[in-house]
Every structure is written in C-alpha cells, then in structure tokens.
Write a protein that holds these residues in place. Structure first.
Motif, PDB file in Angstrom:
ATOM      1  N   GLU A 134       0.819  -1.212   0.000  1.00 46.69           N
ATOM      2  CA  GLU A 134       0.000   0.000   0.000  1.00 46.69           C
ATOM      3  C   GLU A 134       0.859   1.271   0.000  1.00 46.69           C
ATOM      4  O   GLU A 134       0.853   2.020  -0.953  1.00 46.69           O
ATOM      5  N   GLU A 135       1.565   1.506   1.110  1.00 44.50           N
ATOM      6  CA  GLU A 135       2.373   2.732   1.219  1.00 44.50           C
ATOM      7  C   GLU A 135       3.602   2.427   2.069  1.00 44.50           C
ATOM      8  O   GLU A 135       3.674   1.370   2.706  1.00 44.50           O
TER       9      GLU A 135
ATOM     10  N   THR B 241       4.698   7.283   5.816  1.00 43.49           N
ATOM     11  CA  THR B 241       3.710   8.272   5.387  1.00 43.49           C
ATOM     12  C   THR B 241       4.038   8.747   3.973  1.00 43.49           C
ATOM     13  O   THR B 241       3.890   9.917   3.638  1.00 43.49           O
TER      14      THR B 241
ATOM     15  N   ASN C 253       3.931   7.492  -0.407  1.00 42.69           N
ATOM     16  CA  ASN C 253       3.530   6.540  -1.446  1.00 42.69           C
ATOM     17  C   ASN C 253       4.770   5.767  -1.863  1.00 42.69           C
ATOM     18  O   ASN C 253       5.893   6.190  -1.607  1.00 42.69           O
ATOM     19  N   VAL C 254       4.557   4.635  -2.509  1.00 43.68           N
ATOM     20  CA  VAL C 254       5.713   3.783  -2.801  1.00 43.68           C
ATOM     21  C   VAL C 254       5.744   3.373  -4.277  1.00 43.68           C
ATOM     22  O   VAL C 254       4.690   3.181  -4.904  1.00 43.68           O
TER      23      VAL C 254
ATOM     24  N   THR D 238       3.316   1.504  -9.139  1.00 48.53           N
ATOM     25  CA  THR D 238       2.873   2.049  -7.853  1.00 48.53           C
ATOM     26  C   THR D 238       1.440   1.579  -7.628  1.00 48.53           C
ATOM     27  O   THR D 238       0.676   1.450  -8.594  1.00 48.53           O
TER      28      THR D 238
ATOM     29  N   ILE E  17      -5.241   4.210   0.006  1.00 47.78           N
ATOM     30  CA  ILE E  17      -3.954   4.915   0.049  1.00 47.78           C
ATOM     31  C   ILE E  17      -4.149   6.393  -0.248  1.00 47.78           C
ATOM     32  O   ILE E  17      -5.155   6.800  -0.820  1.00 47.78           O
TER      33      ILE E  17
ATOM     34  N   ARG F 270       3.513  11.750  -5.528  1.00 50.28           N
ATOM     35  CA  ARG F 270       3.198  10.558  -6.341  1.00 50.28           C
ATOM     36  C   ARG F 270       2.744  11.004  -7.734  1.00 50.28           C
ATOM     37  O   ARG F 270       3.189  10.468  -8.753  1.00 50.28           O
TER      38      ARG F 270
ATOM     39  N   GLY G 232      10.140   5.799  -1.793  1.00 49.35           N
ATOM     40  CA  GLY G 232       8.921   6.434  -1.320  1.00 49.35           C
ATOM     41  C   GLY G 232       8.838   7.844  -1.888  1.00 49.35           C
ATOM     42  O   GLY G 232       9.851   8.417  -2.275  1.00 49.35           O
TER      43      GLY G 232
ATOM     44  N   GLY H  33       6.929  11.765  -1.094  1.00 48.56           N
ATOM     45  CA  GLY H  33       6.097  12.596  -0.213  1.00 48.56           C
ATOM     46  C   GLY H  33       6.669  14.000  -0.127  1.00 48.56           C
ATOM     47  O   GLY H  33       7.847  14.213  -0.434  1.00 48.56           O
TER      48      GLY H  33
END
Ligand code: PLP
Length: 352
Positions: free
Chosen positions: A228-229, A232, A234-235, A245, A252, A258, A296, A298
């Motif tokens: 999911e992530e 904190t 996004n992946v 992704t 999410i 992202r 990640g 963010g």
C-alpha cells in the motif's frame, strides 16, 4: 475575503537552516478562521500562539481533525514559489467531505496560504534543500460529548521553516514489511489526511524502530498480500521492464509527489503502471534479478530511496545499498523544478 492582520510585536530570531530539522521551529504568524452559524467567519492572521479550546471540544475526544502538508520554496531568483497549492486545496476538500466537515472553497484556501506566507516571507529559508512547510488544519471545536459532526470548526494554518531532509546525504533506508498492523482498510480513512490515521500508525513504527528499521511498508488490510504505502509516503517499485505504484482505491493517499512522479515518468516515456503489486511478486522479481529500485514519495522528503525490505522470513537488499539511478533522477528533477533551476512545464508552481 477580508483578512484581518494582527502583526506580532515580538518577532522571534530566525534559526540557521542547518539547525532547523523538520517541524520544530514555527514562523511568527498563524492564519485562523472560524466556522459558526453555517459559514466561515473572521479570517485573521495573528501571532503564532496557543489555542483556546474547551476540554469538551469534540476534536479532543473523537478526532474530527484533518490536515494538509505543502511547501513554499525560495527560488534561485529570490522569488517565493508555492508548490502545487491547488492540488492541496482540492485534496483538503475531499478530506472534509469524508469527515463531515465544512469545505474551504479553493480560492479562500489559496488566499489564506498566500497571505500568511507573504507576511512571514522572511521565514522561507534560502538554503538549498530547505523550504517552508505549510500545515493547513481543520478541527471540530464544538464542546459536546455526543458522537455526531460538530457544528463549529476552526481552520488554521501554521508554517515551519524546515531544513534539508537529507542533511547527511541521500541515504537509502531500511524498511520493515508490516504483516501484523494495518494502516487503513477499504471504506476507512486511508485516502485522506485524517489525524486519526497517524495515531493508529504509531505502534507499528515504534516496533519497527526497535528492530532497527526506519519505517514500515504497509500491506493491505484484507489479507496482507499487497503493498500500500511506505510510512507516510507513497511507494514505487522499478522492475526490469516496468515501474509500478499501487492504484488509488480508497485505502492509500493521493500524494502530490506521487502525481509528480507519475507525470515525470510518463513525460520521459517510461513504462509506468498504477496497479496492485504483491509482496510475493516483489520477492519473485528480486530472486530473478528483476527488481532494480524502490522508493517512497512525499512532500517532506520528496523522494526517499529504499535500501532494504525485511519480512519475518527474509531480507531483500536493493540497488546494492546505493541510491538507484531513477530514484536519484526523480529527486533531482523535482527539486530543480521546485527551486526554479528548470522551467516548470507541468503547472506545478505558483509564484507568491
Ligand atoms: C501526506 C502523505 C503522503 C504523501 O503525499 P504528498 O502529497 O506527496 O506529500 C503519502 N501517504 C500518506 C499516508 C500521507 O499522509
């Protein structure tokens, strides 16, 4: 909108950029606006300081609380640039709808951010990597202990000068694949920046830290099979022939960063897909030598390279512990647009 301005009589000393850290130093002023009688009232900017809340205020009991996180940058030409302010205004509206809160109209949100950042423009650091982090927040302030949406709210904005996230270099972090706790479930609050999400995430992060990991990789709540992530953020995973992704499906967060990564990868004509990706697929790709990088995304860190993924049974080391090529390129490109080294062809930046 008429914003009443009460300037501080005691401006505080600025902190050098290399001592700022993240979210510890606050600028001189805050924006405040009350929701009463079914409308937003008394927009004002005042000196940064404590709130007056009754102990019965509903946010303190049932967490009707939503926030945003965005940044302003001092560009090379000295001008201040807001990064994706409209994206954040719109995302806040999705959050307020989910939490039965009144929405802040987009133009009102933007004007509030602009006025506050203009007044505290001296607090926007000029060191490379540093920026002004902006935290719009809404809370239910009505004092009552029944469970229902509040009739009174406070919308406020505070700002923090923040230092370079990678003061000690752009280092890959070790991530624990979380199979016990979950961040969000279908139908829940995972798609919005509700304060409650972060309270529920703390224990997993604390336990991961004890095991020597910086953050957790969240899996789906249904059967803990899909990614999911990360913390904190996004992946993203870069396989040999595809960058992947997880899709926005309600569990999410729709990250602004992202979205930047997706737009950049598409503009570079790289094969990128928003699709479910299982931990099994990641392990199999790694075993075949097809897993090249993971990172990640963010607002705080922009891009955060992942150096290792660990489950109870095994460890996956990525990019030989170094920063992956695409990870570095994305970080450099987004930073260059934020600081004005490169023209913004996407419409992400708005000058103050
Ligand atoms: C804020 C946040 C992100 C990243 O969103 P950005 O808009 O890129 O900062 C990702 N996941 C979670 C859970 C978040 O809170």
């Amino acid at each position: 909108m008429e914003i009443e301005i009460l300037k501080t009589k005691a401006p505080r000393a600025k902190v050098p950029a290399d001592q700022l850290g993240f979210g510890k130093v606050f600028s001189d002023h805050q924006f405040m606006m009350d929701y009463t009688h079914g409308r937003w009232e008394k927009p004002r900017i005042e000196p940064y300081g404590p709130l007056m809340l009754e102990p019965g205020a509903c946010v303190l009991h049932y967490s009707q609380c939503l926030f945003e996180g965005q940044k302003a940058f001092r560009a090379n030409d000295g001008k201040i640039r807001l990064f994706r302010p409209r994206f954040h205004a719109q995302r806040m509206q999705q959050g307020t709808a989910r939490l039965c809160m009144p929405s802040v109209p987009e133009e009102m949100f933007l004007e509030s951010v602009r006025k506050l950042v203009s007044l505290d423009s001296d607090w926007v650091p000029d060191a490379r990597g540093a920026s002004l982090y902006i935290r719009p927040t809404m809370i239910g302030t009505e004092s009552f202990l029944g469970v229902r949406p509040a009739e009174k709210y406070l919308f406020f904005i505070i700002t923090c000068p923040v230092g370079a996230y990678y003061a000690e270099g752009f280092n890959p972090v070790k991530i624990w694949v979380e199979e016990k706790y979950i961040r969000s479930a279908a139908g829940g609050l995972g798609a919005i920046k509700a304060g409650a999400n972060y309270a529920s995430s703390l224990l997993a992060a604390v336990e991961a830290k004890k095991k020597g990991y910086s953050q957790v990789l969240w899996l789906d709540a249904h059967d803990h099979s899909h990614v999911e992530e990360v913390g904190t953020m996004n992946v993203f995973f870069r396989f040999k022939n595809e960058i992947v992704t997880p899709p926005l499906g309600g569990t999410i967060l729709n990250g602004a960063t992202r979205d930047c990564v997706l737009q950049l990868l598409r503009s570079w004509k790289l094969p990128v897909n928003e699709r479910p990706v299982s931990i099994e697929e990641i392990q199999a790709a790694f075993d075949k030598g097809d897993l090249l990088e993971a990172f990640g995304s963010g607002t705080a860190a922009v891009i955060s390279p992942i150096g290792e993924l660990a489950t109870k049974s095994r460890k996956i080391a990525l990019s030989g512990g170094k920063v992956g090529e695409l990870t570095q390129k994305l970080f450099d490109e987004i930073s260059a647009i934020q600081y004005g080294d490169k023209p913004d062809t996407f419409g992400w930046v708005e000058e103050l």
